[in-house]
Design a protein around this motif. Structure first.
Motif, PDB file in Angstrom:
ATOM      1  N   SER A  73       0.397  12.605  17.345  1.00 52.02           N
ATOM      2  CA  SER A  73      -0.617  11.642  16.901  1.00 52.02           C
ATOM      3  C   SER A  73      -1.047  11.886  15.451  1.00 52.02           C
ATOM      4  O   SER A  73      -1.503  10.959  14.758  1.00 52.02           O
ATOM      5  N   TRP A  74      -0.911  13.125  14.983  1.00 55.26           N
ATOM      6  CA  TRP A  74      -1.409  13.442  13.638  1.00 55.26           C
ATOM      7  C   TRP A  74      -0.559  12.842  12.506  1.00 55.26           C
ATOM      8  O   TRP A  74      -1.137  12.413  11.494  1.00 55.26           O
ATOM      9  N   PRO A  75       0.772  12.782  12.581  1.00 57.01           N
ATOM     10  CA  PRO A  75       1.508  12.136  11.482  1.00 57.01           C
ATOM     11  C   PRO A  75       1.058  10.706  11.215  1.00 57.01           C
ATOM     12  O   PRO A  75       1.000  10.267  10.059  1.00 57.01           O
ATOM     13  N   PHE A  76       0.707   9.955  12.283  1.00 58.67           N
ATOM     14  CA  PHE A  76       0.252   8.582  12.089  1.00 58.67           C
ATOM     15  C   PHE A  76      -1.062   8.547  11.325  1.00 58.67           C
ATOM     16  O   PHE A  76      -1.273   7.706  10.445  1.00 58.67           O
ATOM     17  N   ALA A  77      -1.961   9.470  11.666  1.00 53.38           N
ATOM     18  CA  ALA A  77      -3.250   9.512  10.961  1.00 53.38           C
ATOM     19  C   ALA A  77      -3.058   9.926   9.502  1.00 53.38           C
ATOM     20  O   ALA A  77      -3.665   9.348   8.590  1.00 53.38           O
ATOM     21  N   PHE A  78      -2.219  10.933   9.299  1.00 53.10           N
ATOM     22  CA  PHE A  78      -1.993  11.386   7.921  1.00 53.10           C
ATOM     23  C   PHE A  78      -1.243  10.338   7.093  1.00 53.10           C
ATOM     24  O   PHE A  78      -1.452  10.231   5.881  1.00 53.10           O
ATOM     25  N   ALA A 147      -1.937   1.017  16.657  1.00 49.90           N
ATOM     26  CA  ALA A 147      -3.002   0.619  15.731  1.00 49.90           C
ATOM     27  C   ALA A 147      -2.888   1.396  14.420  1.00 49.90           C
ATOM     28  O   ALA A 147      -3.076   0.833  13.327  1.00 49.90           O
ATOM     29  N   TYR A 148      -2.577   2.701  14.549  1.00 52.20           N
ATOM     30  CA  TYR A 148      -2.339   3.486  13.333  1.00 52.20           C
ATOM     31  C   TYR A 148      -1.196   2.887  12.496  1.00 52.20           C
ATOM     32  O   TYR A 148      -1.294   2.746  11.275  1.00 52.20           O
ATOM     33  N   ALA A 149      -0.089   2.534  13.192  1.00 55.28           N
ATOM     34  CA  ALA A 149       1.068   1.980  12.477  1.00 55.28           C
ATOM     35  C   ALA A 149       0.729   0.648  11.815  1.00 55.28           C
ATOM     36  O   ALA A 149       1.110   0.380  10.668  1.00 55.28           O
ATOM     37  N   LEU A 150      -0.042  -0.181  12.558  1.00 57.24           N
ATOM     38  CA  LEU A 150      -0.422  -1.478  11.992  1.00 57.24           C
ATOM     39  C   LEU A 150      -1.336  -1.303  10.781  1.00 57.24           C
ATOM     40  O   LEU A 150      -1.180  -1.976   9.751  1.00 57.24           O
ATOM     41  N   ALA A 151      -2.289  -0.375  10.881  1.00 53.26           N
ATOM     42  CA  ALA A 151      -3.191  -0.116   9.751  1.00 53.26           C
ATOM     43  C   ALA A 151      -2.414   0.456   8.564  1.00 53.26           C
ATOM     44  O   ALA A 151      -2.674   0.106   7.401  1.00 53.26           O
ATOM     45  N   SER A 152      -1.457   1.341   8.860  1.00 56.18           N
ATOM     46  CA  SER A 152      -0.653   1.932   7.784  1.00 56.18           C
ATOM     47  C   SER A 152       0.175   0.878   7.063  1.00 56.18           C
ATOM     48  O   SER A 152       0.409   0.980   5.858  1.00 56.18           O
ATOM     49  N   LEU A 153       0.619  -0.137   7.786  1.00 50.83           N
ATOM     50  CA  LEU A 153       1.381  -1.216   7.148  1.00 50.83           C
ATOM     51  C   LEU A 153       0.469  -2.167   6.376  1.00 50.83           C
ATOM     52  O   LEU A 153       0.835  -2.672   5.314  1.00 50.83           O
ATOM     53  N   SER A 154      -0.723  -2.420   6.925  1.00 52.41           N
ATOM     54  CA  SER A 154      -1.612  -3.401   6.289  1.00 52.41           C
ATOM     55  C   SER A 154      -2.178  -2.890   4.971  1.00 52.41           C
ATOM     56  O   SER A 154      -2.390  -3.675   4.035  1.00 52.41           O
ATOM     57  N   VAL A 155      -2.428  -1.570   4.861  1.00 56.06           N
ATOM     58  CA  VAL A 155      -3.022  -1.041   3.624  1.00 56.06           C
ATOM     59  C   VAL A 155      -2.117  -1.278   2.409  1.00 56.06           C
ATOM     60  O   VAL A 155      -2.562  -1.839   1.405  1.00 56.06           O
TER      61      VAL A 155
END
Length: 684
Positions: A73-78, A147-155
């Motif tokens: 889970s941490w790679p997605f957050a980072f 959700a992490y992946a979607l947020a990472s793409l949207s930024v």
């Protein structure tokens, strides 16, 4: 399972190496720390998956799997935190609750992953490959990571719409390409298939796919010049098509050999196989060129045309010898081809070019010239900004703006810095690709040589013009001939003397003026200079000139005789002046002679006049009459003798030496002057 294990080990090593590489080459940048957390958390995720395949005991495999879910889970957050930190720090990170919102869900999932709520247990396939048995909260786990992946793409997508810096645009595109590639694989293998089918397809491969994104991110952080994505796609397609073509060739070759193997001996089969392999090796570069040419014309026509225009431009400028034409070609053709707003050439080799610039622009040129003296590499504004930071970049920004430039290319040759080529930003606001920067780097020395040759050409042209002007204004005639006495050069004074038309390339000097031709031929034969030979020249229009000819043989660098230089000095006026001087001298001599003759004639006449005045008074004096008769006869004889002397002077006879009595002339002189002596009471 062995292939999966090898892939995971390779990914683990690659992640650690990428982290170390970025730490060394981008040490101190804010985004480097976030990237290191991504690398280390992902490598820990991959390591856990390696242990799952490496361990044998089910209990250890089960707990290692739970640790894999906890770490996963941490790679997605980072990654999300990294996107908010790179290429520039997002203002939202200034709020403390944002960091809490990013990392708190990952922390909760890590704690849940250590229970049986996400991974209930571990199962084994028929071949003994372990796979997790998901717990009741696995779908929640998958949803949070989605959700992490979607947020990472949207930024990066939202940032890309706002950012204006070309370098940041290119970096964001690279990150999106990396996260899109890795995210698609992870979503399919780690999330979609488990959620739909309840099983895990290709277990352990999904963490390895994160290496793709990490590689893209490392490239974006360390590099400031990126490959054109079209170039990457083109190379991949060309390589794939070439590989397929060679594979088909080898396939059909092997198939044919296998069909004929029943009729061929084993040695023949081996021979034909080796022949097919050698033929494939020879066909590989040929097929690669054919595929490249076909794809460039069919699919990548724009790319092909663009680079063809660049290469054509590079070839064309090598034939330019005029600085004005060169500046026009750069400011129009290169500007159009590369799609830049402006393109300016600043020449430093000639001081007059630099002095003609305004003071501020001159200062900017001198600044970049000093930078080029220390580092002759291409200078790009957004690269400098990324390296130095906004505060240290401010002085550079001012100089870039003064030159209206985004990229400044130093033009160096063996003699040093020749000039600067300044290109503005592109119309589409895109950064300059690696290929474009490399092209400008290759073009720079070529431009430097062209500029140096152009300056030399102008100097030679100015010197030649000066020499021609000087020769044309000389009062002496100057000409050169080849060894065949054909005129090579001739100035105005020489054309006037020889009556030569302006087009003198085919005239034979020997035929035009045989006298001068003989002198020049003598200089050619003797290889010695000839000085001051006077000749008379008839210019075929009735004018006759007296000319002093001096000739000097001309030799080439190898000592061969290449012609003769002749200097013709017109002596006609000098000769006329000399004749006039002689005439004046003769007139002066005649005047002096006339004065002397008059004096000599006047003396006897004075004596005759004196006796004639006394004759009335002393006529009756016999002695006087006798003296008068003698003196008058002597004086008349004296006048006659003077006239005869003048005649002899005009037509001098041969001199005759005779003896004389010296008393006679003395007595005669005293007799002539007796009256004057008497008046003045002089006694002799």
């Amino acid at each position: 399972m062995v292939a999966q294990l090898v892939l995971l080990v390779f990914s683990f090593a690659a992640l650690l190496l990428l982290g170390a590489f970025v730490s060394i080459h981008a040490f101190g940048r804010a985004a480097t720390k976030a990237f290191l957390f991504v690398c280390f958390s992902t490598s820990a995720w991959v390591l856990c998956n390696i242990l799952v395949y490496a361990l044998q005991r089910p209990v250890l495999i089960e707990w290692t799997g739970r640790f894999a879910f906890a770490v996963g889970s941490w790679p997605f957050a980072f990654v999300l935190f990294f996107f908010l930190s790179f290429p520039s720090r997002h203002p939202v990170l200034a709020r403390n609750w944002v960091c809490l919102a990013i990392f708190l869900p990952a922390g909760i999932l890590s704690l849940l992953a250590l229970t049986d709520l996400i991974q209930e247990s571990v199962g084994f396939s028929a071949s003994g490959v372990p796979h997790p048995v998901y717990g009741p909260l696995h779908k929640l786990y998958a949803g949070v990571l989605s959700a992490y992946a979607l947020a990472s793409l949207s930024v990066p997508v939202l940032t890309l719409k706002k950012v204006t810096d070309p370098l940041q645009k290119a970096q964001l595109r690279l990150l999106l390409a990396g996260v899109g590639t890795a995210g698609a694989g992870v979503a399919l293998l780690q999330l979609f298939f488990p959620a739909v089918t309840g099983t895990r397809q290709l277990p352990g491969v999904a963490p390895a796919l994160a290496t793709i994104f990490v590689g893209f991110a490392a490239y974006a952080i360390v590099k400031y010049r990126f490959l054109d994505i079209v170039v990457v796609i083109r190379r991949v397609i060309i390589a794939g098509c070439t590989f397929c073509g060679i594979s088909l060739f080898l396939y059909f070759s092997v198939t044919a050999i296998l069909k004929l193997s029943g009729t061929l001996s084993p040695s023949d089969v081996i021979g034909w196989s080796v022949t097919a392999a050698i033929a494939g090796a020879f066909l590989l570069p040929i097929l690669n060129r054919l595929v490249q040419r076909a794809l460039d014309r069919a699919i990548f026509l724009g790319y092909y045309t663009y680079h063809r225009e660049l290469n054509s431009f590079a070839r064309r400028i090598s034939t330019i010898y005029d600085l004005g034409v060169l500046e026009k070609a750069l400011s129009t053709d290169l500007k159009r081809i590369m799609g830049t707003i402006s393109c300016r050439l600043f020449i430093l080799a000639g001081k007059r070019h630099l002095e003609s610039l305004p003071a501020e622009k001159k200062t900017a040129v001198e600044f970049f010239a000093s930078q080029a003296a220390r580092d002759p590499e291409v200078v790009i504004s957004y690269e400098v900004k990324a390296k130095l930071g906004p505060r240290l970049y401010e002085p550079w920004l001012r100089y870039f703006e003064l030159l209206e430039a985004t990229i400044v290319v130093p033009l160096n040759d063996k003699g040093g810095l020749v000039g600067l080529l300044a290109l503005g930003e592109k119309h589409n606001k895109e950064p300059f690709s690696v290929q474009e920067v490399d092209f400008l780097s290759v073009l720079a020395p070529q431009l430097a040589v062209v500029i140096r040759n152009s300056l030399l050409y102008h100097e030679l042209a100015a010197m030649n013009n000066y020499m021609e002007t000087m020769l044309e204004q000389m009062t002496c005639g100057v000409l050169t001939v080849d060894p065949g006495l054909k005129l090579v050069t001739i100035n105005h004074a020489a054309r006037r003397l020889l009556n030569t038309p302006p087009n003198n390339s085919s005239h034979d000097l020997g035929a035009m003026s045989p006298e001068i031709g003989k002198i020049l031929q003598a200089a050619l034969e003797s290889r010695e200079p000839v000085h001051g030979v006077e000749v008379t020249v008839d210019n075929r229009e009735g004018a006759v000139f007296t000319v002093s000819v001096s000739a000097t043989p001309l030799t080439g660098p190898d000592g061969d005789l290449v012609g003769v230089l002749a200097v013709l000095t017109d002596l006609t006026q000098i000769k006329q002046l000399e004749a006039e001087v002689r005439r004046v001298e003769r007139l002066a001599t005649v005047g002096t002679l006339a004065a002397g003759v008059a004096h000599e004639i006047k003396n006897p006449l004075v004596s005759l006049k004196t006796f004639a005045q006394l004759l009335p008074q002393k006529y009756d004096d016999p002695e006087f009459r006798t003296s008068f008769s003698q003196i008058a006869s002597a004086e008349i004889e004296r006048i006659n003798s003077l006239v005869e002397q003048l005649l002899r002077f005009a037509r001098p006879p041969k001199p005759i030496a005779v003896p004389i009595d010296v008393h006679e002339p003395l007595e005669g002189t005293l007799s002539l002057l007796a009256t004057e002596f008497t008046k003045k009471n002089i006694f002799v």
